[in-house]
Design a protein around this motif. Structure first.
Motif, mmCIF file in Angstrom:
data_model
loop_
_atom_site.group_PDB
_atom_site.id
_atom_site.type_symbol
_atom_site.label_atom_id
_atom_site.label_comp_id
_atom_site.label_asym_id
_atom_site.label_seq_id
_atom_site.Cartn_x
_atom_site.Cartn_y
_atom_site.Cartn_z
ATOM 1 N N ASP A 153 33.650 17.344 -23.347
ATOM 2 C CA ASP A 153 34.919 17.605 -24.182
ATOM 3 C C ASP A 153 35.261 16.414 -25.009
ATOM 4 O O ASP A 153 36.069 15.293 -24.565
ATOM 5 C CB ASP A 153 35.892 18.037 -23.118
ATOM 6 C CG ASP A 153 37.373 18.177 -23.533
ATOM 7 O OD1 ASP A 153 38.174 18.545 -22.586
ATOM 8 O OD2 ASP A 153 37.647 18.265 -24.646
ATOM 9 N N GLY A 154 35.327 16.586 -26.442
ATOM 10 C CA GLY A 154 35.698 15.744 -27.076
ATOM 11 C C GLY A 154 37.457 15.441 -27.275
ATOM 12 O O GLY A 154 37.929 16.413 -27.143
ATOM 13 N N GLY A 158 37.160 13.482 -34.703
ATOM 14 C CA GLY A 158 35.588 13.604 -34.380
ATOM 15 C C GLY A 158 35.461 13.865 -33.299
ATOM 16 O O GLY A 158 34.060 13.697 -32.613
ATOM 17 N N GLY A 159 36.068 14.678 -32.546
ATOM 18 C CA GLY A 159 35.805 14.900 -30.923
ATOM 19 C C GLY A 159 34.637 15.834 -30.982
ATOM 20 O O GLY A 159 33.852 15.811 -30.017
ATOM 21 N N ALA A 200 31.765 13.609 -31.245
ATOM 22 C CA ALA A 200 31.636 12.819 -29.842
ATOM 23 C C ALA A 200 30.655 13.695 -28.672
ATOM 24 O O ALA A 200 29.945 13.120 -28.264
ATOM 25 C CB ALA A 200 32.898 12.232 -29.428
ATOM 26 N N SER A 201 31.290 15.052 -28.520
ATOM 27 C CA SER A 201 30.903 15.666 -27.540
ATOM 28 C C SER A 201 29.485 16.235 -27.753
ATOM 29 O O SER A 201 28.644 16.130 -26.780
ATOM 30 C CB SER A 201 31.637 16.993 -26.973
ATOM 31 O OG SER A 201 31.904 17.923 -28.491
ATOM 32 N N ARG A 202 29.141 16.413 -29.174
ATOM 33 C CA ARG A 202 27.779 16.707 -29.151
ATOM 34 C C ARG A 202 26.748 15.555 -28.951
ATOM 35 O O ARG A 202 25.736 15.680 -28.366
ATOM 36 C CB ARG A 202 27.400 17.434 -30.870
ATOM 37 C CG ARG A 202 26.222 17.724 -31.065
ATOM 38 C CD ARG A 202 26.214 18.379 -32.492
ATOM 39 N NE ARG A 202 27.113 19.487 -32.837
ATOM 40 C CZ ARG A 202 26.501 20.798 -32.665
ATOM 41 N NH1 ARG A 202 25.224 20.627 -32.519
ATOM 42 N NH2 ARG A 202 27.453 21.831 -32.846
ATOM 43 N N LYS A 239 36.076 9.737 -29.076
ATOM 44 C CA LYS A 239 35.701 9.487 -27.527
ATOM 45 C C LYS A 239 35.593 11.101 -26.971
ATOM 46 O O LYS A 239 35.999 11.895 -27.474
ATOM 47 C CB LYS A 239 36.749 8.958 -26.753
ATOM 48 C CG LYS A 239 36.857 7.566 -27.121
ATOM 49 C CD LYS A 239 37.921 6.766 -26.346
ATOM 50 C CE LYS A 239 37.908 5.113 -26.776
ATOM 51 N NZ LYS A 239 38.077 4.959 -28.166
ATOM 52 N N THR A 240 34.789 11.188 -25.781
ATOM 53 C CA THR A 240 34.682 12.401 -25.190
ATOM 54 C C THR A 240 34.348 12.243 -23.660
ATOM 55 O O THR A 240 34.045 11.285 -23.096
ATOM 56 C CB THR A 240 33.428 12.989 -25.632
ATOM 57 O OG1 THR A 240 33.234 14.274 -25.035
ATOM 58 C CG2 THR A 240 32.290 12.334 -25.326
#
Lengths: 241, 256
Positions: A35-36, A42-43, A46-48, A93-94
Motif C-alpha cells: 500500500d503506497g 509516487g505511492g 513504490a507499492s509496485r 514509501k509503501t
C-alpha cells in the motif's frame, strides 16, 4: 491443495496506490500486498516496486519456503529498491505484507499496517500487529483493538519501505499448518477498515474458494463505503491439507 | 468456547402483528426441553415472513415453517448438518411450490431463515431479506446477504460491470430476487462449514419488521441481556418507536 485469489480497487480515489500479486505452484504459494503511502507521492510506483522486489527475492531462493533470515533480506532489498526510485519531492514509501507457503508450513512478514490474517477451524488464529500510531495507542492501553478503525491517527504508519536506514520487518516463525482448511487473508487498511474480523470468519464459512470469499467481503465493504473510501486490496489463500 | 464443556442453549421469541391487519410472519423453535433430541439433532429455529405485496403471504410463511418443522421432527439424528439443512430447505421449497400450484408460483412468497445449533456449532440457511445475526462481544454481525436486486447490482459493481454509484442509484434495490414460492430458488445463503459459537454469543433470527425499526446499536443494547429480557426489551423498543404502519415483526433469540 493451495488456491489463491486477489483483487485491487482504487475505491473512491483517483489513483490506486495499492499493488498485489500472488502465485501458486503446486504446493507452494507466495502472496504479497503493498500500500503506497499517499502523503509522499509516487505511492503506486513504490507499492509496485515492493511487490516486484519481494517476488524477485522469492524466485531467487528457488521459490521454496524462505527462512526468517532470507525474508529479512527480501524486505531489505525491497526497501532499497523503493529508496532507489525516490527523487526530490517524491520520497515515495509503501507498506508491504508477504505470505509464503510450502506444503504444510507457512511464514509471513510485514511492514506497516497492511495485515495478514490466519483462520483455521472457524476461528481467527493470528493477525499481524500494525506498525501504526493507533496500534501504539492500543499498546499503551488508551484504546482497545476495535478502536483502531476509528482512530483519528489511522493513516499514520510508523514503519514503511523506502527509508535510507533500512527496515526491520516483523517476521513470523515458520508455522505448521494443520489438517483441513487453513485460510489466509492479506489486506490493506482500505479493506480491513470496512470489513470486520467476525465478518471475515462468517464469509469464510460460506465460501467454496478464495475468490468467493473475497467477493462476499467486498460486498460488505461496498455497502459500508461512502464513495470517497481509500484504495482497497486483498489476497486470499486457501491451503487444504 | 470452553473446551470439553458443552454450552447450554436458551431461546426466547417475540412475534407481533404490529399495526398491520393480518399476521404474515411465522416461526417455530424445536423443543428445548427434549434433551435427547437436543443431543442427537440440536436446536432448530425458523422465522419466515410472508411477502405482503403478494397474495396469501401468511399461508406461504406458515407452509414454510410447517414443512421445515416436520422435516426436523422426522430426523432421529443430524450427522451432516450442512447437507441436512440444505436438503430440508429444498424439500420445503418443493412443498411450497406444490401448495401454490403452477398458477400460484411467483404470485405468492415468503422469506425464510432456518438455524441449527448442534454440538456448539451454528448452521444456517436463508432465502430472502429476513436477517440472521450473531451478537458477540458487544458487536452485531449480519450473517446472511439480503436476496434483493441491490445484491445483484452490487455484485455487478464488484465485478466491474457497472459503477458503484450506478448500483446505489437504482430504485429497485429492495425488490426480492430469491424467495420461497418463486419456483426454483435463485439464491440460498448458507454456511458450508461449521461456525463455532462462543460462550456468551447470541444468535437472532428476525423479520424486517424488527431491523427496519430498531437500529443495529439498539439491537446490540438489547442483546446484551439474557434472551428472555432481550425479547421483552426488543418488543418494548419497537412499541416505543410507534412507527406508523409498523410491519409484522418476529424475532427468535438463541443464547449460548
Amino acid at each position: 491443495m493451495i488456491s489463491a485469489a486477489y483483487y485491487s480497487s482504487r475505491g473512491g480515489l483517483e489513483i490506486n496506490e495499492d499493488f498485489v500479486h500472488a502465485t501458486v505452484n503446486g504446493n507452494k504459494c507466495c502472496a504479497v500486498v503493498a500500500d503506497g503511502l499517499g502523503a509522499y507521492g509516487g505511492g503506486e510506483q513504490a507499492s509496485r516496486e515492493a511487490v516486484r522486489a519481494i517476488f524477485s527475492g522469492y524466485r531467487g531462493y528457488n521459490a521454496s519456503l524462505p527462512d526468517p533470515g532470507q525474508i529479512g533480506v527480501m524486505f531489505q532489498l525491497a526497501n532499497a529498491g523503493v529508496y532507489a526510485i525516490q527523487c526530490p519531492g517524491c520520497e515515495m514509501k509503501t507498506t508491504a505484507a508477504a505470505l509464503f507457503i510450502e506444503g504444510d508450513r507457512a511464514c509471513w512478514a510485514h511492514v506497516g499496517d497492511t495485515r495478514i490474517y490466519h483462520f483455521y477451524g472457524g476461528e481467527l488464529i493470528s493477525q499481524t500487529v500494525d506498525h501504526s500510531l493507533p496500534q501504539l495507542a492500543v499498546d499503551i492501553g488508551k484504546i482497545d483493538a476495535n478502536g483502531i478503525r476509528f482512530h483519528k491517527g489511522r493513516n499514520q504508519v510508523l514503519m514503511a519501505l523506502g527509508t535510507k536506514e533500512g527496515v526491520q520487518p516483523e517476521i513470523s516463525e515458520t508455522t505448521p499448518l494443520h489438517g483441513g482448511l487453513n485460510a489466509f487473508l492479506i489486506c490493506t487498511d482500505g479493506f480491513w477498515e470496512y470489513v470486520y474480523e467476525t465478518e471475515m470468519l462468517v464469509d469464510l464459512c460460506k465460501s467454496e474458494n478464495p475468490k468467493q470469499w473475497l467477493e462476499f467481503m467486498r460486498l460488505r465493504l461496498q455497502q459500508r463505503a461512502n464513495g470517497s473510501n481509500d484504495n482497497n486490496t486483498a489476497a486470499a489463500v486457501f491451503v487444504q491439507l | 468456547m470452553e473446551s470439553g464443556k458443552k454450552m447450554r442453549i436458551t431461546a426466547a421469541q417475540v412475534c407481533d402483528v404490529g399495526k398491520r391487519p393480518t399476521q404474515e410472519d411465522s416461526w417455530c423453535i424445536s423443543d428445548i426441553s427434549d434433551t435427547e433430541k437436543l443431543e442427537a439433532c440440536g436446536l432448530f429455529a425458523v422465522v419466515a415472513d410472508g411477502m405482503g405485496g403478494l397474495a396469501s403471504g401468511d399461508l406461504v410463511s406458515a407452509c414454510v415453517v410447517n414443512s421445515l418443522a416436520a422435516s426436523f421432527e422426522a430426523k432421529e439424528s443430524i450427522d451432516s448438518p450442512v447437507d441436512d439443512l440444505y436438503d430440508m430447505l429444498q424439500q420445503c421449497s418443493s412443498n411450497v411450490n406444490e401448495m401454490l400450484g403452477p398458477d400460484g408460483v411467483k404470485q405468492s412468497g415468503s422469506t425464510v431463515i432456518v438455524a441449527l445449533v448442534h454440538k456448539d456449532m451454528l448452521y444456517w440457511a436463508a432465502v430472502g431479506d429476513s436477517h440472521i445475526c450473531l451478537y458477540r462481544n458487544g458487536v452485531l454481525t449480519l450473517l446472511n446477504q439480503e436476496h434483493n436486486y441491490g445484491l445483484e447490482l452490487d455484485r455487478c459493481a464488484v465485478s466491474g460491470k457497472i459503477s458503484f454509484d450506478d448500483a446505489q442509484l437504482s430504485i429497485h434495490r429492495k425488490e426480492l430476487v430469491s424467495y420461497m414460492g418463486m419456483g426454483e430458488l435463485k439464491h440460498i445463503d448458507r454456511n458450508i462449514r461449521p461456525f463455532p459459537l462462543h460462550s456468551g454469543d447470541k444468535v437472532i433470527l428476525m423479520t424486517d419488521g424488527v431491523y427496519t425499526t430498531l437500529s443495529d446499536a439498539e439491537l446490540a443494547a438489547v442483546l446484551n441481556k439474557n434472551v428472555y429480557d432481550a425479547a421483552e426489551l426488543l418488543q418494548a423498543g419497537i412499541y416505543e418507536k410507534d412507527v406508523a404502519h409498523q410491519d409484522n415483526y418476529t424475532a427468535i433469540i438463541l443464547g449460548v
